[in-house]
Design a protein around this motif. Sequence first.
Motif, PDB file in Angstrom:
ATOM      1  N   ASP A 119      74.108 -19.960  26.878  1.00  0.00           N
ATOM      2  CA  ASP A 119      74.745 -20.995  25.735  1.00  0.00           C
ATOM      3  C   ASP A 119      75.206 -19.227  24.658  1.00  0.00           C
ATOM      4  O   ASP A 119      76.194 -19.940  23.964  1.00  0.00           O
ATOM      5  CB  ASP A 119      74.382 -21.748  24.407  1.00  0.00           C
ATOM      6  CG  ASP A 119      74.350 -23.149  24.834  1.00  0.00           C
ATOM      7  OD1 ASP A 119      75.456 -23.248  25.960  1.00  0.00           O
ATOM      8  OD2 ASP A 119      73.062 -23.377  25.032  1.00  0.00           O
ATOM      9  N   HIS A 160      77.426 -17.526  25.368  1.00  0.00           N
ATOM     10  CA  HIS A 160      78.388 -16.671  25.830  1.00  0.00           C
ATOM     11  C   HIS A 160      79.114 -17.109  24.407  1.00  0.00           C
ATOM     12  O   HIS A 160      79.988 -16.328  23.753  1.00  0.00           O
ATOM     13  CB  HIS A 160      78.893 -16.718  27.126  1.00  0.00           C
ATOM     14  CG  HIS A 160      78.973 -18.006  27.350  1.00  0.00           C
ATOM     15  ND1 HIS A 160      81.049 -18.643  26.631  1.00  0.00           N
ATOM     16  CD2 HIS A 160      79.106 -19.350  27.861  1.00  0.00           C
ATOM     17  CE1 HIS A 160      80.751 -20.215  27.107  1.00  0.00           C
ATOM     18  NE2 HIS A 160      79.121 -20.524  27.216  1.00  0.00           N
ATOM     19  N   PRO A 185      69.825 -15.295  23.807  1.00  0.00           N
ATOM     20  CA  PRO A 185      69.990 -14.676  24.458  1.00  0.00           C
ATOM     21  C   PRO A 185      68.909 -14.739  25.869  1.00  0.00           C
ATOM     22  O   PRO A 185      69.014 -14.888  27.159  1.00  0.00           O
ATOM     23  CB  PRO A 185      70.567 -13.719  25.068  1.00  0.00           C
ATOM     24  CG  PRO A 185      70.931 -12.709  23.604  1.00  0.00           C
ATOM     25  CD  PRO A 185      69.825 -13.647  22.453  1.00  0.00           C
ATOM     26  N   THR A 217      78.805 -14.901  21.247  1.00  0.00           N
ATOM     27  CA  THR A 217      79.572 -13.605  21.133  1.00  0.00           C
ATOM     28  C   THR A 217      80.918 -13.980  21.094  1.00  0.00           C
ATOM     29  O   THR A 217      82.146 -13.170  20.161  1.00  0.00           O
ATOM     30  CB  THR A 217      79.357 -13.160  22.371  1.00  0.00           C
ATOM     31  OG1 THR A 217      77.913 -12.876  22.689  1.00  0.00           O
ATOM     32  CG2 THR A 217      80.192 -11.618  22.738  1.00  0.00           C
ATOM     33  N   GLU A 218      81.822 -15.102  21.688  1.00  0.00           N
ATOM     34  CA  GLU A 218      83.325 -15.367  21.226  1.00  0.00           C
ATOM     35  C   GLU A 218      82.737 -16.004  19.917  1.00  0.00           C
ATOM     36  O   GLU A 218      84.510 -15.800  19.387  1.00  0.00           O
ATOM     37  CB  GLU A 218      83.216 -16.706  22.264  1.00  0.00           C
ATOM     38  CG  GLU A 218      83.209 -16.273  23.732  1.00  0.00           C
ATOM     39  CD  GLU A 218      83.111 -17.420  24.622  1.00  0.00           C
ATOM     40  OE1 GLU A 218      82.772 -18.641  24.642  1.00  0.00           O
ATOM     41  OE2 GLU A 218      83.096 -16.822  26.078  1.00  0.00           O
ATOM     42  N   THR A 271      70.561 -18.389  27.346  1.00  0.00           N
ATOM     43  CA  THR A 271      71.174 -17.609  27.687  1.00  0.00           C
ATOM     44  C   THR A 271      72.772 -18.578  28.361  1.00  0.00           C
ATOM     45  O   THR A 271      73.314 -18.204  28.024  1.00  0.00           O
ATOM     46  CB  THR A 271      70.110 -17.163  29.673  1.00  0.00           C
ATOM     47  OG1 THR A 271      69.336 -17.046  29.501  1.00  0.00           O
ATOM     48  CG2 THR A 271      71.608 -16.383  30.133  1.00  0.00           C
TER      49      THR A 271
END
Length: 271
Positions: A8, A10, A2, A13-14, A6
Motif C-alpha cells: 500500500d 504507493h 513501506p 506517495t500518489e 509495503t
Amino acid sequence: MPVTRTPDAHFMTEARYRGQKVVVVSPDYADNTKFADEWMSPHPGTDGAVAMAMGHVILKEFFIDRQVPRFVDYVKRYSDLPYLITLKEKDGAYVPDKFVTAADLGDTSENAQFKTVLVDAATGRPHVPNGSLGHRFGAEGEGKWNLDLEGVDPALSMYQASGTEAAEILLPRFDAPQDTHEGGTAHRRGVPVGRLDTVAGERLVTTVYDVMLAQYGVGRDGLPGDWPAGYDDDEPYTPAWQEPITGVPAALVERVGREFARNAEKSGGAP
C-alpha cells in the motif's frame, strides 16, 4: 508503511503528488517519516498525551466554540456520545457509573438490560434507539440491528445555556502516579446533569459526551471544577500540558489538531 504495509506504500506517495498533507507521529526517524510534511516526534510512549491535546483543540473549536453540523450529526448517529450514564457518589463528589438501559426504565422486553438509552431532543424524554447490543442476540431484535434513529434527534448534552443543574465528577489524571490499585490522583470537573426516574429510584444522569468534554478539559459557562484558562494553561489536557511530557511544541500540536479537523470539515469526512 513501506515496511509493514509495503503493497500500500504507493498510495501514500500518489496522494502526496495530489496535494495531500502528511503528518507523521513517530519518536524516531522511521521509514515512514520521509513522507512527512510535518514530523511530530514525541518521547517514546507519550503519543497518548499528543492525542489528548489534539482532541482538546478539536472539541473546543469544532464542537463548543462553534458546532460543525457534519460532526454533530456523525457523533449522534454513529457513536455512543448521546447515551445516558448514571453517576454515583464517591469522596464528596461523583464518578461515572453505568449506562442507563431500557431495563432501568422498567422495560421487560428481551435483553432490555443491554439496550442503551438516550434523550429525544424534541420531547426531552428517554428513548431506546435501534442498534444496541440488546437488539442483536434475540428474536425480538430482528430487523432492529441498524442504527436508524427513525426520526429521533438525540440530545447530545444535558447542558443548557441557563439553569443547568451540575455535579462535580472525579476524573483520573493520566499524568500523575497511580498511588494504589484502586486509583490515583484525580481532578474535579463539572458536568451538566438531569434527574431520571428508574426502577431503582431517581438517579443523576449525564451523557457520554458531557463526561468526555470534562475529561478533555473543555469547559462551559456555569460548570464547577478546575478548567484550563486556555491552550497555554498547563492543565490537563491542553497543548501546553503535553509539551513537557512529550517534547512536542504546544503550538505544533494546536495547529495540527485544528488542521486535521478543518480538513475533515471541508472534505466531508468524520471528526
